[in-house]
Design an enzyme around this catalytic site. Structure first.
Site, PDB file in Angstrom:
ATOM      1  CG  HIS A  64      47.497  40.211  37.737  1.00  0.00           C
ATOM      2  ND1 HIS A  64      48.636  40.227  38.119  1.00  0.00           N
ATOM      3  CD2 HIS A  64      47.097  41.136  37.076  1.00  0.00           C
ATOM      4  CE1 HIS A  64      49.283  41.317  37.283  1.00  0.00           C
ATOM      5  NE2 HIS A  64      48.225  41.860  36.696  1.00  0.00           N
ATOM      6  CE  LYS A  97      37.630  40.006  26.896  1.00  0.00           C
ATOM      7  NZ  LYS A  97      37.791  39.209  27.900  1.00  0.00           N
ATOM      8  NE  ARG A 147      36.924  43.142  38.967  1.00  0.00           N
ATOM      9  CZ  ARG A 147      36.250  43.683  38.294  1.00  0.00           C
ATOM     10  NH1 ARG A 147      36.543  45.026  38.526  1.00  0.00           N
ATOM     11  NH2 ARG A 147      35.404  43.248  37.165  1.00  0.00           N
ATOM     12  CB  SER A 186      39.773  44.957  30.101  1.00  0.00           C
ATOM     13  OG  SER A 186      39.043  43.631  30.361  1.00  0.00           O
TER      14      SER A 186
END
Length: 149
Positions: free
Chosen positions: A18, A42, A91, A128
């Site tokens: 970021h 999550k 990405r 992540s």
């Protein structure tokens, strides 16, 4: 006319992609709101408070970047804070195709545009979900996590 961007995501402390997105977006946005989604289903490695604190430290010198959390649809939160557009970082090509689809949906449902920027290679980050999987299988991840200044 001031332009406000909403940059939403998980923003675990080890994600660094970021940085380049925010840096480049500040060239055409007067304010960027980094909003960390609250999704109790999550699994994340860090608490919401840890994620907010880390991101605030990263951008403490930049007064045009605000950090908060939200627990509603992104487009509803964008309306609540009067964002002019959504900011998304990608990405790779797979990420881009997904974000382009989401941008079309957001435009149709909420009449809000999305600006998609590609992370610079030196800011490539470990996802992540990959880190969570490695931790689940008890793998050493210390060599994968970049130092956040």
């Amino acid at each position: 006319m001031k332009r406000k961007a909403l940059f939403s995501g998980t923003f675990d402390p080890f994600t660094t992609g970021h940085h380049s997105i925010v840096k480049r977006a500040l060239c055409f946005a007067d304010e960027i709101v980094i909003a960390i989604g609250v999704n109790i289903k999550k699994k994340t490695l860090y608490s919401l408070e840890e994620r907010i604190d880390t991101i605030k430290k990263i951008y403490s010198e930049e007064k045009r970047v605000k950090v908060t959390s939200y627990d509603m649809l992104t487009v509803d939160f964008a309306k609540e804070i009067h964002a002019d557009f959504l900011l998304r970082g990608v990405r790779n090509l797979t990420d881009f195709e997904h974000e382009r689809t989401m941008a079309d949906i957001n435009r149709k449902l909420a009449n809000i545009e999305t600006v998609i920027l590609i992370s610079e290679p030196e800011y490539e980050h470990i996802s992540s979900s990959l880190v969570r999987e490695l931790i689940h299988y008890k793998k050493d991840i210390t060599n994968l996590i970049p130092v956040i200044k």
